[in-house]
Design a protein around this motif. Structure first.
Motif, PDB file in Angstrom:
ATOM      1  N   VAL A 179       6.894   5.210   8.173  1.00 32.85           N
ATOM      2  CA  VAL A 179       6.119   5.735   9.297  1.00 32.85           C
ATOM      3  C   VAL A 179       5.171   6.829   8.816  1.00 32.85           C
ATOM      4  CG1 VAL A 179       7.920   7.418   9.929  1.00 32.85           C
ATOM      5  CG2 VAL A 179       6.221   6.731  11.640  1.00 32.85           C
ATOM      6  N   ASP A 180       3.969   6.798   9.350  1.00 33.02           N
ATOM      7  CA  ASP A 180       3.028   7.908   9.186  1.00 33.02           C
ATOM      8  C   ASP A 180       2.796   8.489  10.573  1.00 33.02           C
ATOM      9  OD1 ASP A 180       2.788   7.450   6.501  1.00 33.02           O
ATOM     10  OD2 ASP A 180       0.647   6.939   6.540  1.00 33.02           O
ATOM     11  N   VAL A 181       2.788   9.791  10.681  1.00 35.32           N
ATOM     12  CA  VAL A 181       2.468  10.425  11.960  1.00 35.32           C
ATOM     13  C   VAL A 181       1.064  11.003  11.867  1.00 35.32           C
ATOM     14  CG1 VAL A 181       3.166  12.118  13.684  1.00 35.32           C
ATOM     15  CG2 VAL A 181       4.913  11.035  12.237  1.00 35.32           C
ATOM     16  N   GLY A 221      -5.611  13.099  11.710  1.00 33.04           N
ATOM     17  CA  GLY A 221      -5.057  12.188  10.711  1.00 33.04           C
ATOM     18  C   GLY A 221      -3.636  12.537  10.310  1.00 33.04           C
ATOM     19  N   GLU A 222      -3.204  11.947   9.188  1.00 31.50           N
ATOM     20  CA  GLU A 222      -1.790  11.987   8.778  1.00 31.50           C
ATOM     21  C   GLU A 222      -1.279  13.411   8.516  1.00 31.50           C
ATOM     22  OE1 GLU A 222      -0.920   9.797   5.155  1.00 31.50           O
ATOM     23  OE2 GLU A 222       0.937  10.922   4.916  1.00 31.50           O
ATOM     24  N   ILE A 223      -0.197  13.768   9.190  1.00 31.98           N
ATOM     25  CA  ILE A 223       0.475  15.036   8.854  1.00 31.98           C
ATOM     26  C   ILE A 223       1.885  14.805   8.324  1.00 31.98           C
ATOM     27  CG2 ILE A 223      -0.886  16.559  10.346  1.00 31.98           C
ATOM     28  CD1 ILE A 223       1.392  16.483  12.372  1.00 31.98           C
ATOM     29  N   VAL A 267       0.830  -1.216   0.000  1.00 36.71           N
ATOM     30  CA  VAL A 267       0.000   0.000   0.000  1.00 36.71           C
ATOM     31  C   VAL A 267       0.862   1.263   0.000  1.00 36.71           C
ATOM     32  CG1 VAL A 267      -1.924  -1.136   1.169  1.00 36.71           C
ATOM     33  CG2 VAL A 267      -0.248   0.142   2.545  1.00 36.71           C
ATOM     34  N   LYS A 268       2.177   1.089  -0.068  1.00 37.43           N
ATOM     35  CA  LYS A 268       3.062   2.253   0.031  1.00 37.43           C
ATOM     36  C   LYS A 268       3.851   2.457  -1.261  1.00 37.43           C
ATOM     37  CE  LYS A 268       2.166   3.881   4.134  1.00 37.43           C
ATOM     38  NZ  LYS A 268       1.579   5.225   4.248  1.00 37.43           N
ATOM     39  N   ALA A 269       4.631   3.527  -1.284  1.00 37.10           N
ATOM     40  CA  ALA A 269       5.323   3.937  -2.503  1.00 37.10           C
ATOM     41  C   ALA A 269       6.428   2.947  -2.897  1.00 37.10           C
ATOM     42  CB  ALA A 269       5.907   5.330  -2.314  1.00 37.10           C
TER      43      ALA A 269
HETATM   44 MG    MG Z   1       1.234   9.478   3.073  1.00 36.84          MG
END
Ligand code: MG
Ligand code: 4AD
Length: 445
Positions: A358-360, A367-369, A340-342
Motif C-alpha cells: 500500500v502507498d498512502v 503524493g506519497e507519504i 514495480v515494487k521492492a
Molecule cells: Mg514508496
C-alpha cells in the motif's frame, strides 16, 4: 548602565500566564518600528514573538537609547509589564521598562535576511539564519510536534522502539540509490530504510518501530525528494495488509489532530488552511492499483494528464499529484504490480503478479507519504527474489533466517517525516521541513 533585572524569566509562548505582571524575556530583536517618541520593537525568543512599547517619557533615557536604532537580530534581555491587547497577534504586548543588549549587530554588516522577499537559493545558503524567521520557526516546531506525536502513537499502543543501524552492508530499496561508505576496507552503505532489521526485532518483540535518518542517493530534483530524510517505520508480527492500512490511517489522523490541537497558532503563521486538515479523520478511501490506473486514464482522456498511463508502470509524481487531488482525505492505493515494487513484498495469493502493498497519498496533490507491505513469508520465494534482483546473497543470510526460524505473516510501512510535515504545513517543498536539508545539489550549510 542598565538596571539589573529581578523579575521572573518567562518565554513569549507562556507570557499570557503573567498578565499584569513584570517579567523578563530573553531573545532577539526581530523588528523595530520607530515613530518619534515611541518605539515598537518586536522581540522573538524561539517560542514566539511579541511587540514591545517603549515611550520616551515613561522609561529611563538609557533604555530608550538602547532600543532606538537597534539592529535586527541583536540579542536582548528585556523586562516589561505584560498587557493584554486584542489586536496583538499573540494577544499580548509588553510595556518595556528595561533592556540589556548582549550583542548589537553592526550596521555595517546587518542580518542578511531582511523582512523583504529573498530568492530560495539565497535563503537556503543562509539556512542557519533563515530558521530564525517566524514562519520557519513555526514549521520546525510543527515538525517536532509531528515527531513527538508519532512516537506517542506507537509508544501508547504497545510498540517497542528498536532503532536500526545506519551503516549497513546491503540495499533495502534498490541498488541505484545507495550511498557508499568505506568501512575499514569493506563496502558499506548508508541505510535506505530500517525495515529489514525491524523485521528481525518484530520477530523478537511482536510490535516494533524504528525512527531515524535514512538516505537515498536520489538523482531526482523534485519538491518531494531529499537525500537524507527521517522515517518512522512500524513493523508488526502477524499483520495483514488490511491491518497495515488501519494502522496507517489511524496514525495519520492522530498526527493531524495533534497538530490542530497543539500547533494551531503555528499553522496560522504559515497561512495553512486548517479547514482542510479538519476533514482528516479515519477511515480513508482505499482503492486498488487497477482502479487508480482507470482514474489516471480518465484523467488523460479529460486532458488533465499529458501521457496515458499504462497498466504495469509505477506511478510518477504527476500521477500521484493527480490521484491525490481527487480526494479530500489521504487515499490508500493497494496491490501494485510486483514488478514495480521492492523485492521483499508478499505476492497477492489471488493474483501472484500483484504485491500485497500500500502507498498512502496525501491530499491536495502532495503524493506519497507512506509506503508499506506484507513481507514475503516463504524462504524459497525470498531467495528467488534476492537472486532476481541481483542482490548479494551472503548479505541477506540473516534476513533469510527469519523465514527459517518460526516465520509468520508480518508487515509494516515507512512514513517519511518530511513528506508528512510538508503536507500538514501546506508547504511547496520538503526543503523547509527539516532544519538543514540535504538535496542533490546542497550540502551547505
Ligand atoms: Mg514508496
Ligand atoms: O516507499 P519507501 O521507499 O519505503 C520503504 O523504504 C520501506 N522499506 C518502508 C517500510 O515498509 N518500512 O519510503 C517510505 C517513505 C515514502 O512514502 C516517503 O514518505 C519517504 O519514505 N521517502 C522520502 N522522503 C523524502 N525524500 C526521499 N527521497 C524519500 N524517499 C522515500
Amino acid at each position: 548602565m542598565v538596571l539589573s533585572m529581578t523579575s521572573p524569566v518567562t518565554t513569549i509562548s507562556e507570557i499570557g500566564k503573567h498578565e499584569g505582571q513584570t517579567v523578563t524575556i530573553r531573545g532577539w530583536l526581530y523588528n523595530l518600528r520607530e515613530s518619534g517618541k515611541l518605539l515598537f520593537p518586536i522581540f522573538r525568543d524561539g517560542s514566539g514573538t511579541i511587540q514591545g512599547v517603549v515611550p520616551k517619557n515613561a522609561v529611563p533615557p538609557e533604555v530608550f537609547d538602547a532600543v532606538k536604532g537597534l539592529t535586527q537580530e541583536s540579542s536582548v534581555i528585556v523586562e516589561g509589564k505584560v498587557r493584554a491587547d486584542k489586536r496583538a497577534p499573540g494577544g499580548y504586548e509588553l510595556d518595556v521598562s528595561n533592556v540589556q543588549v548582549l550583542q548589537r549587530v553592526s550596521e555595517d554588516d546587518p542580518f542578511p535576511i531582511s523582512l523583504k522577499e529573498h530568492g530560495v537559493d539565497f535563503l537556503m545558503d543562509n539556512r542557519h539564519l533563515w530558521i530564525r524567521t517566524p514562519r520557519q520557526a513555526a514549521i520546525l516546531r510543527t515538525r517536532a510536534e509531528i515527531i513527538k506525536a508519532a512516537r506517542d502513537f506507537f509508544d501508547d499502543r504497545g510498540f517497542v522502539l528498536t532503532d536500526a543501524p545506519i551503516l549497513t552492508p546491503a540495499a533495502c530499496e534498490g541498488t541505484s540509490t545507495l550511498f557508499p561508505v568505506d568501512y575499514f576496507d569493506e563496502q558499506a552503505y548508508l541505510t535506505q530504510s530500517g525495515q529489514l532489521y525491524i523485521e528481525a526485532t518484530a520477530m523478537a518483540l511482536g510490535k516494533v518501530y524504528s525512527f531515524g535518518p535514512t538516505f537515498r542517493a536520489e538523482k531526482s530534483k523534485t519538491r518531494r525528494h531529499l537525500t537524507e530524510f527521517w522515517m518512522v517505520e512500524p513493523e508488526v508480527a502477524y499483520a495483514t495488509l488490511d491491518d497495515l492500512m488501519d494502522l496507517a490511517e489511524n496514525l495519520i489522523s492522530f498526527l493531524v489532530n495533534r497538530c490542530l490541537e497543539k500547533r494551531r497558532a503555528d499553522l496560522q503563521t504559515m497561512g495553512r488552511d486548517v479547514s482542510k486538515l479538519e476533514k482528516i479523520e479515519a477511515p480513508f478511501p482505499r482503492i486498488t492499483y487497477d482502479e487508480a490506473v482507470k482514474m489516471l486514464q480518465e484523467g488523460h482522456a479529460k486532458g488533465a494528464l499529458e501521457t496515458k498511463f499504462e497498466w504495469g508502470g509505477d506511478l510518477g509524481s504527476p500521477d500521484e499529484t493527480y490521484l491525490s487531488a481527487q480526494f479530500e482525505k489521504p487515499v490508500m492505493i493497494h496491490r501494485y504490480p510486483a514488478q514495480v515494487k521492492a523485492f521483499y513484498m508478499e505476492p497477492d495469493p489471488q493474483r501472484a503478479e500483484l504485491a500485497l502493498c500500500v502507498d498512502v497519498l496525501a491530499p491536495e496533490g502532495y503524493g506519497e507519504i507512506i509506503g508499506g507491505s506484507q513481507r514475503i513469508g516463504s524462504y524459497d520465494l525470498l531467495l528467488k527474489r534476492i537472486r532476481e534482483h541481483g542482490l548479494p546473497e551472503e548479505s541477506f543470510k540473516w534476513y533469510l533466517d527469519l523465514r527459517k526460524y518460526g516465520g509468520v505473516p508480518h508487515g509494516g510501512f515507512g512514513m517519511g517525516i518530511e513528506r508528512a510535515v510538508a503536507w500538514i504545513c501546506g508547504l511547496e517543498h520538503v526543503r523547509e521541513t527539516i532544519p538543514f536539508a540535504r538535496t542533490l545539489h546542497r550540502l551547505y550549510p
